[in-house]
Design an enzyme around this catalytic site. Structure first.
Site, PDB file in Angstrom:
ATOM      1  N   SER A  48      38.978  48.894  43.904  1.00  0.00           N
ATOM      2  CA  SER A  48      39.466  49.242  42.567  1.00  0.00           C
ATOM      3  C   SER A  48      38.988  50.618  42.112  1.00  0.00           C
ATOM      4  CB  SER A  48      39.048  48.178  41.554  1.00  0.00           C
ATOM      5  OG  SER A  48      39.665  46.935  41.845  1.00  0.00           O
ATOM      6  N   GLY A 222      44.334  51.590  40.198  1.00  0.00           N
ATOM      7  CA  GLY A 222      45.460  52.362  39.704  1.00  0.00           C
ATOM      8  C   GLY A 222      46.167  51.780  38.495  1.00  0.00           C
ATOM      9  N   CYS A 247      42.194  40.420  37.583  1.00  0.00           N
ATOM     10  CA  CYS A 247      42.118  41.858  37.317  1.00  0.00           C
ATOM     11  C   CYS A 247      43.503  42.512  37.390  1.00  0.00           C
ATOM     12  CB  CYS A 247      41.111  42.513  38.264  1.00  0.00           C
ATOM     13  SG  CYS A 247      40.562  44.144  37.710  1.00  0.00           S
ATOM     14  N   GLN A 251      47.192  41.860  35.224  1.00  0.00           N
ATOM     15  CA  GLN A 251      48.056  42.860  34.594  1.00  0.00           C
ATOM     16  C   GLN A 251      49.473  42.808  35.160  1.00  0.00           C
ATOM     17  OE1 GLN A 251      45.846  46.402  35.487  1.00  0.00           O
ATOM     18  NE2 GLN A 251      44.095  45.791  34.234  1.00  0.00           N
ATOM     19  N   ASN A 289      35.882  45.490  36.303  1.00  0.00           N
ATOM     20  CA  ASN A 289      36.119  46.837  36.793  1.00  0.00           C
ATOM     21  C   ASN A 289      37.590  47.174  36.575  1.00  0.00           C
ATOM     22  OD1 ASN A 289      36.353  49.267  38.086  1.00  0.00           O
ATOM     23  ND2 ASN A 289      36.064  48.462  40.135  1.00  0.00           N
ATOM     24  N   HIS A 331      36.192  39.219  36.771  1.00  0.00           N
ATOM     25  CA  HIS A 331      36.033  38.802  38.167  1.00  0.00           C
ATOM     26  C   HIS A 331      35.202  37.524  38.281  1.00  0.00           C
ATOM     27  CE1 HIS A 331      37.772  42.227  40.388  1.00  0.00           C
ATOM     28  NE2 HIS A 331      37.456  42.903  39.300  1.00  0.00           N
ATOM     29  N   GLU A 333      34.827  35.818  40.861  1.00  0.00           N
ATOM     30  CA  GLU A 333      34.238  35.766  42.210  1.00  0.00           C
ATOM     31  C   GLU A 333      33.059  36.720  42.355  1.00  0.00           C
ATOM     32  OE1 GLU A 333      35.735  39.671  42.455  1.00  0.00           O
ATOM     33  OE2 GLU A 333      36.558  37.911  41.463  1.00  0.00           O
TER      34      GLU A 333
END
Length: 359
Positions: A48, A222, A247, A251, A289, A331, A333
């Site tokens: 990421s 991105g 994440c 989106q 992140n 996240h 995980e």
């Protein structure tokens, strides 16, 4: 080693002088910061961060060296690395290499000796911006200001199908790789899932032809809106099988459902982000992140907000009960991060097994 001066020039013209470590060479990237106190190995290898120059706010980095089994990908994807102080002689029984050697081997420039506190405050106040690392002071900022991260997902996704068998497998999950962290695979395999990892270029038809019990939409780098083909294919898949998005996957699913995203001022990056589950009122500490957010007021119809960020109230999760899908911005995980939300994987198992708990 002889100290070598290096210059970090921000697109607003501000210059920070530091010392070089890691690979030699000049580079341009998007300047971001992460607040994790541990987990620099995971930070270095998180796809990421593709195209970004990463600032570690914790002042000492490298003290436990590099441990290859802790990596989130086989190589680092960030453009450069900035620390206040790096440890030349790490001490840990699992240590396999030094931070310096790892950066050199992977051609990642590093800077140390910069006031990372002042630099982070600059980014917080002005917002994420481009920057250049150069051996000589930079006078022409045109290339820095013109820099943009492009084709991020396609540069980080896997090159072809890869299978991860589980002992006593109970389910098959297709992991749609947009720049996936390895620990997502580990969490699924640990729960008895045969994982089929496929590139971002796969179509909805190719995924359904694998006859999975569920689909995992992974993290990645991105601008989410750039991935028009993926978004179209997610729209085709919605409602046809259980889906869990993390994440970037969160989106992309929102965009496929008609939602909107926007770039944040400086994003959420670190292992200390509080998220509130609206259904229960429970606050979890999460690892995050991301530099883009799903706009909460764009979630209509099939979606319902399930989590918000307790600091700024941004959307952190959405439930789609009629589509047998749910997504989160953080996240669950996280390795070298909080484990509060790891039970979300169990909820995904419940979905695939025909249970009633849809996130």
């Amino acid at each position: 080693m002889k100290e070598e001066k290096v210059y970090l020039t921000l697109q607003n013209g501000q210059v920070f002088e530091g010392k070089r470590f890691g690979a030699r060479g000049d580079v341009i990237g998007e300047l971001v910061f992460t607040t994790g106190m541990t987990g620099y190995i995971e930070t270095l290898t998180d796809p990421s961060y593709y195209g970004q120059i990463v600032i570690q706010t914790f002042p000492l980095i490298g003290n436990y060296g590099m441990i290859l089994s802790d990596r989130e990908s086989k190589k680092p994807y960030l453009s450069a690395y900035i620390v206040r102080e790096y440890c030349e002689k790490p001490s840990n029984f699992r240590c396999e290499d030094t931070l310096e050697n790892y950066l050199v081997k992977n051609n990642i420039p590093g800077i140390y000796g910069i006031d990372t506190r002042e630099l982070t405050k600059t980014v917080r106040e002005a917002g994420v911006m481009n920057a250049a690392i150069t051996s000589k002071p930079l006078t022409d900022l045109s290339a820095v200001r013109a820099y943009a991260i492009r084709d991020a997902v396609m540069n980080c996704t896997c090159k072809g199908r890869k299978d991860y068998p589980a002992e006593d497998a109970k389910r098959t999950v297709v992991l749609w790789d947009f720049g996936a962290k390895e620990n997502i695979v580990r969490e699924l395999v640990r729960r008895g899932c045969n994982v089929i990892r496929v590139p971002a270029s796969y179509t909805a038809e190719e995924i359904l032809a694998l006859h999975p019990d569920g689909l995992m939409l992974t993290n990645g780098p991105g601008d989410p809106e750039e991935n028009t083909g993926v978004i179209e294919n997610i729209h085709k898949l919605a409602g046809k099988l259980p889906i869990f998005g993390i994440c970037l996957g969160h989106q992309l699913f929102a965009l496929a459902m008609g939602g909107k995203t926007k770039k944040m001022k400086y994003g959420h990056r670190g292992a200390n982000q509080p998220v509130k589950e609206l259904k229960t009122g429970t606050v979890y500490i999460s690892s995050q992140n991301h530099g883009y957010e799903v706009l909460a007021d764009s979630i209509v119809g099939a979606g319902t907000i399930s989590f918000i960020n307790a600091n700024d109230n941004t959307c952190e999760g959405v439930e789609y009960p009629d589509l047998n899908a749910f997504t989160v911005q953080f996240h669950p995980e996280a390795c070298a991060g909080p484990l509060d939300a790891r039970d979300l994987f169990d909820r995904f198992m419940n979905q695939m097994d025909g249970g009633k708990a849809n996130a």
